[in-house]
Design a protein around this motif. Structure first.
Motif, short mmCIF file in Angstrom:
data_model
loop_
_atom_site.label_atom_id
_atom_site.label_comp_id
_atom_site.label_asym_id
_atom_site.label_seq_id
_atom_site.Cartn_x
_atom_site.Cartn_y
_atom_site.Cartn_z
N LEU A 124 0.81 -1.23 0.00
CA LEU A 124 0.00 0.00 0.00
C LEU A 124 0.84 1.27 0.00
O LEU A 124 0.33 2.35 -0.32
CB LEU A 124 -0.93 0.02 1.22
N ASN A 125 2.10 1.15 0.38
CA ASN A 125 3.00 2.30 0.50
C ASN A 125 4.28 2.05 -0.29
O ASN A 125 5.36 1.89 0.29
CB ASN A 125 3.32 2.55 1.98
N PRO A 126 4.19 1.98 -1.62
CA PRO A 126 5.34 1.59 -2.43
C PRO A 126 6.55 2.51 -2.32
O PRO A 126 7.68 2.07 -2.57
CB PRO A 126 4.79 1.56 -3.86
N ASP A 127 6.35 3.75 -1.92
CA ASP A 127 7.48 4.67 -1.81
C ASP A 127 7.99 4.84 -0.39
O ASP A 127 8.91 5.61 -0.14
CB ASP A 127 7.07 6.05 -2.37
N SER A 128 7.40 4.09 0.56
CA SER A 128 7.83 4.21 1.96
C SER A 128 9.03 3.33 2.24
O SER A 128 9.20 2.25 1.66
CB SER A 128 6.69 3.81 2.90
N ASP A 129 9.83 3.78 3.18
CA ASP A 129 11.01 3.05 3.61
C ASP A 129 10.60 1.81 4.39
O ASP A 129 9.78 1.88 5.31
CB ASP A 129 11.87 3.98 4.49
N GLU A 130 11.17 0.67 4.02
CA GLU A 130 10.84 -0.60 4.65
C GLU A 130 11.16 -0.61 6.15
O GLU A 130 10.40 -1.17 6.95
CB GLU A 130 11.59 -1.74 3.96
N HIS A 131 12.25 0.02 6.54
CA HIS A 131 12.63 0.06 7.95
C HIS A 131 11.60 0.87 8.76
O HIS A 131 11.28 0.50 9.89
CB HIS A 131 14.04 0.62 8.13
N THR A 132 11.10 1.94 8.19
CA THR A 132 10.07 2.73 8.86
C THR A 132 8.81 1.91 9.08
O THR A 132 8.21 1.93 10.16
CB THR A 132 9.75 4.00 8.03
N PRO A 186 -2.13 1.86 11.00
CA PRO A 186 -2.76 2.63 9.92
C PRO A 186 -2.24 2.11 8.57
O PRO A 186 -1.06 1.79 8.43
CB PRO A 186 -2.30 4.06 10.18
N ALA A 187 -3.12 2.03 7.58
CA ALA A 187 -2.74 1.54 6.27
C ALA A 187 -1.70 2.46 5.62
O ALA A 187 -0.88 2.02 4.84
CB ALA A 187 -3.95 1.41 5.37
N ARG A 188 -1.75 3.73 5.98
CA ARG A 188 -0.81 4.72 5.44
C ARG A 188 -0.14 5.41 6.60
O ARG A 188 -0.57 6.51 7.00
CB ARG A 188 -1.54 5.71 4.54
N PRO A 189 0.90 4.80 7.19
CA PRO A 189 1.56 5.41 8.36
C PRO A 189 2.16 6.77 8.02
O PRO A 189 2.58 7.02 6.89
CB PRO A 189 2.67 4.42 8.71
N ALA A 190 2.19 7.63 9.02
CA ALA A 190 2.81 8.95 8.85
C ALA A 190 4.30 8.76 8.60
O ALA A 190 4.92 7.86 9.15
CB ALA A 190 2.58 9.81 10.08
N ALA A 191 4.86 9.60 7.76
CA ALA A 191 6.29 9.50 7.42
C ALA A 191 7.18 9.78 8.58
O ALA A 191 6.89 10.45 9.50
CB ALA A 191 6.60 10.41 6.27
#
Length: 191
Positions: A124-132, A186-191
């Motif tokens: 769902l978050n293809p541009d998010s950092d995996e570690h985050t 959350p499906a879209r966690p805050a950065a």
């Protein structure tokens, strides 16, 4: 008069539930969680002999059943997680309309289901950092120990180049437990 506290009452359920929330549960708390948070989509990651019926409040097409054992390499008589399982999970997650929560469960709520939640977050978050994303999983569940094979397969399917596997290795095994508690992300966690 003493009040008994059931396992269901000890769920970690936020006061205000956002419809775009992913819940993770052990099998023993599925029905209570479905009722309490009014999930619309359910993912079952469990061996074929233990697959559950779709709860009456969920449309059958919104219940993904993936029959597999909690193993990381082939063993006689057991079903090892495979790329088809992961591809179905990713597609189901991407098709989720996020109008009501998604629940992912396995037997104990520790390994297959937490891997499923991490995979869903990465899809769902293809541009998010995996570690985050992995750290968000760890904050939500001190007992999470995502199935390494499921994560490695998803890492390949989602073209994450080993970063998903590295992220779950980084958060470590987690606290030992026989069963996890219900938790949410959350499906879209805050950065």
């Amino acid at each position: 008069m003493d009040t008994l506290i059931s396992e269901r009452d000890r769920m970690i359920v936020p006061e205000a539930i956002s419809p775009d929330t992913i819940f993770v549960s052990p099998l023993s708390l599925v029905h209570g969680t479905v009722a309490d948070v009014r999930v619309s989509h359910l993912v079952t990651l469990i061996n074929g002999e233990t697959l559950i019926d779709t709860p009456p409040s969920i449309v059958k097409e919104r219940h993904l059943r993936l029959s597999m054992n909690d193993i990381c390499e082939a063993r006689d008589g057991l079903v090892v997680p495979c790329e088809d399982h992961v591809a179905e999970l990713i597609q189901f997650t991407l098709d989720w309309d996020q109008q009501a929560p998604l629940l992912i469960h396995c037997w104990a709520g520790i390994s297959r289901s937490t891997a499923g939640a991490f995979i869903a977050l990465c899809a769902l978050n293809p541009d998010s950092d995996e570690h985050t994303l992995a750290r968000a999983l760890r904050r939500a569940s001190p007992t999470a120990y995502p199935n390494r094979r499921l994560v490695a397969l998803a890492d390949n399917v989602l073209c994450r180049k080993g970063r998903m596997s590295a992220a779950v290795e980084h958060i470590g095994r987690g606290q030992l437990a026989e069963q996890g508690v219900v938790f949410s992300l959350p499906a879209r966690p805050a950065a």
